[in-house]
Structures are given as C-alpha cells and as structure tokens.
Write an enzyme that holds these catalytic residues in place. Structure first.
Site, PDB file in Angstrom:
ATOM      1  N   ASP A 184       0.851  -1.196   0.000  1.00 57.15           N
ATOM      2  CA  ASP A 184       0.000   0.000   0.000  1.00 57.15           C
ATOM      3  C   ASP A 184       0.886   1.246   0.000  1.00 57.15           C
ATOM      4  OD1 ASP A 184      -2.455   1.394   0.199  1.00 57.15           O
ATOM      5  OD2 ASP A 184      -2.204   1.599   2.373  1.00 57.15           O
ATOM      6  N   HIS A 185       0.649   2.160  -0.919  1.00 57.54           N
ATOM      7  CA  HIS A 185       1.421   3.402  -1.000  1.00 57.54           C
ATOM      8  C   HIS A 185       2.936   3.193  -1.030  1.00 57.54           C
ATOM      9  CE1 HIS A 185      -2.106   5.939  -0.616  1.00 57.54           C
ATOM     10  NE2 HIS A 185      -2.518   5.204   0.405  1.00 57.54           N
ATOM     11  N   HIS A 213      -7.856  10.294   3.572  1.00 58.45           N
ATOM     12  CA  HIS A 213      -7.316   9.395   4.597  1.00 58.45           C
ATOM     13  C   HIS A 213      -7.552   9.984   5.986  1.00 58.45           C
ATOM     14  CE1 HIS A 213      -4.601   8.228   1.132  1.00 58.45           C
ATOM     15  NE2 HIS A 213      -4.996   7.042   1.542  1.00 58.45           N
ATOM     16  N   VAL A 230      -9.039   0.470   4.342  1.00 53.11           N
ATOM     17  CA  VAL A 230      -9.320   0.919   5.709  1.00 53.11           C
ATOM     18  C   VAL A 230      -8.066   0.777   6.571  1.00 53.11           C
ATOM     19  CG1 VAL A 230     -10.674   0.468   7.801  1.00 53.11           C
ATOM     20  CG2 VAL A 230     -11.766   0.285   5.561  1.00 53.11           C
ATOM     21  N   THR A 247      -7.424   3.704   9.500  1.00 55.38           N
ATOM     22  CA  THR A 247      -7.676   4.473  10.721  1.00 55.38           C
ATOM     23  C   THR A 247      -8.675   3.778  11.663  1.00 55.38           C
ATOM     24  OG1 THR A 247      -7.180   6.505   9.525  1.00 55.38           O
ATOM     25  CG2 THR A 247      -8.396   6.746  11.577  1.00 55.38           C
TER      26      THR A 247
HETATM   27  P1  13P Z   1      -8.246   5.370   6.259  1.00 56.55           P
HETATM   28  O1  13P Z   1      -7.127   5.439   7.255  1.00 56.55           O
HETATM   29  O2  13P Z   1      -8.985   6.661   6.142  1.00 56.55           O
HETATM   30  O3  13P Z   1      -9.155   4.217   6.513  1.00 56.55           O
HETATM   31  O4  13P Z   1      -7.570   5.131   4.822  1.00 56.55           O
HETATM   32  C1  13P Z   1      -6.804   3.969   4.621  1.00 56.55           C
HETATM   33  C2  13P Z   1      -6.154   3.934   3.291  1.00 56.55           C
HETATM   34  O5  13P Z   1      -6.653   4.444   2.319  1.00 56.55           O
HETATM   35  C3  13P Z   1      -4.871   3.209   3.191  1.00 56.55           C
HETATM   36  O6  13P Z   1      -4.339   3.259   1.905  1.00 56.55           O
END
Ligand code: 13P
Length: 263
Positions: free
Chosen positions: A97-98, A195, A246, A248
């Site tokens: 992710d990212h 985010h 998800v 957070t």
């Molecule tokens: P949130 O932390 O808003 O759930 O976003 C998570 C996210 O997009 C991780 O790539």
C-alpha cells in the site's frame, strides 16, 4: 456459496497462497461488491482480520506499506501473513500500500507480495506514468497486480473546502490516458475521499466517478474508507469501486481496546 465456489475453481490444486489482487477484484466487479482492504502491521491484527473474513466468507486484501514496515518489514510481514493464511484459508491478496519507491516495490516482489501500489500521485503525470509502466513491466510477467493513483487523495482536515489537505480530484480524461499508458490493473481515485477520520462527512463527486468509470474500464480503488457513510459506499461500488481501503478505523479500535491494559 457461489462466490467461494467460483474463486475456488480459479485456485484449484493450488496450496492456500495469496492470490493476485486482480483475481479478487475481477470477481468483485462481476458480482457487484468491493473487496475490503486493511492495513495490517502485526500478527494479531492479521489474525483478527482473517478470522472475521473467514466467518463472513469474505475475500480480503491484507496491505502494508511505509507506515507499517518500520514495525514489520516486507519479508517478515509476508512470512507472518502466509503462516496465518495457511490456518484461515481465506481468499486473500497481499498488497503493498502506497509504496514510495521502485526499491520498495522490488523488495515486496522478493517477499512474494501478490499486488503492488506505487504511489507517485504527488509527482508529475509523466513521472507517475513512466514509473507505473515500469512496475507493470516488472510485475505482470510474475502474475503480480499493479495499482496506480492519479489525482491525489489527501488527509482529512477541517480547513479546506474539499475537507482534505493535499487532495487533487481525479480528472477522468487524465485517468483514461494514465491507465492506457501504464497498463495498471487497478486505479485509486480522488473523488472527495480522504485518509483519516472525517471531520465532517464526505461528499463524493459521483458525476466524476461515473465519468472515470465510463472512460477507465479497470477496477477502481477507494482510499480513506474509514468513516465513509454506507450509502456513499454502496453508490461508489455500483460505479466501479472494487476495493475499499481501511486503516484508521482499525488503529482506533486497537487504541481504545488497549487503554485498560495501559492505564
Ligand atoms: P483510512 O485510514 O482513512 O481508513 O484510509 C486507509 C487507506 O486508504 C490506506 O491506503
């Protein structure tokens, strides 16, 4: 049911291994749902996610990236995830992710992640497209899925009009061009999502999403899933969103559960 049987047939004979994210998203697109995708930084979190998804008979994407790797690096994260997957037998992908560099992508390829996101959304179109094309060239022959982002998804805050700092909404024509040049399998879009914990409820730009979906016929991913109202999620899924990220919400749940242990 139908869902499990169909994905079973795709993986027949295979050991319970992580699947390419593309496989999960194709099934989701066909059947009108989105695959939940969670940041998972340790064994406890991964096990909880897999246990719940097994109970719900849901496929899932386990993700890790620059936020999680200081706790468990790519090789260890993948080893723990694989060990747990063998126990829970859920249809799952392991996704970067990212990712913030080609080096990180290579490290995750080596660790046998089955899907990669290189996030160059804050760079120029050319730099972003060139890098993602390179990732596709590296990953596709190995059966690894690739996600790119065009436009940029920022962080929630209360001061900007869109409710999010650093956001740049996805332009549908630019998205189509980006998908064509790079060959990415999945596209992260910026449509009013952000985010973090929303300060005020988001207002997605559904006209924009409809235009993106019409021009870009690949599965779309929605970042910033935490706190998104159900009606927004349902509508977004009907317009090509096949993955919802998800992080957070998981961190908040863990923090509140840990309080009695700490105090
Ligand atoms: P949130 O932390 O808003 O759930 O976003 C998570 C996210 O997009 C991780 O790539």
């Amino acid at each position: 049911g139908g869902l499990s049987a169909e994905i079973d047939s795709l993986t027949k004979g295979a050991n319970m291994k992580f699947l390419p994210m593309k496989t999960l998203m194709a099934h989701a697109m066909k059947h009108g749902y989105a695959v939940p995708s969670f940041c998972a930084w340790n064994a406890e979190v991964m096990e909880t996610i897999l246990e719940i998804c097994r109970r719900l008979r849901s496929p899932v994407i386990l993700m890790a990236g620059p936020g999680e790797f200081p706790l468990l690096g790519p090789a260890s994260n993948a080893a723990v995830a694989r060990a747990l997957l063998a126990k829970y037998k859920v249809k799952a992908a392991l996704h970067l992710d990212h990712g913030d560099s080609l080096e990180m992508v290579k490290e995750c390829v080596k660790a046998q992640f089955t899907s990669m996101m290189l996030d160059f959304s804050t760079r120029s179109f050319e730099e972003n497209a060139t890098a993602l094309k390179q990732v596709c060239r590296m990953c596709h022959p190995k059966g690894i899925t690739v996600e790119g982002e065009i436009g940029a998804v920022g962080k929630c805050d209360s001061t900007t009009v869109e409710g999010s700092k650093g956001s740049r909404l996805t332009d549908p024509d630019e998205a189509a061009e980006y998908a064509r040049i790079t060959g990415v399998d999945c596209l992260a879009v910026s449509i009013g999502n952000a985010h973090g914990s929303y300060v005020k409820l988001p207002q997605f730009d559904f006209d924009r999403l409809a235009r993106i979906h019409e021009k870009v016929r690949i599965p779309l991913s929605l970042h910033g899933g935490t706190g998104t109202p159900d009606d927004h999620l349902e509508k977004a899924v009907s317009m090509g969103i096949a993955k919802v990220n998800v992080a957070t919400a998981l961190i908040s749940a863990l923090t509140s559960k840990s309080k009695p242990l700490i105090s």
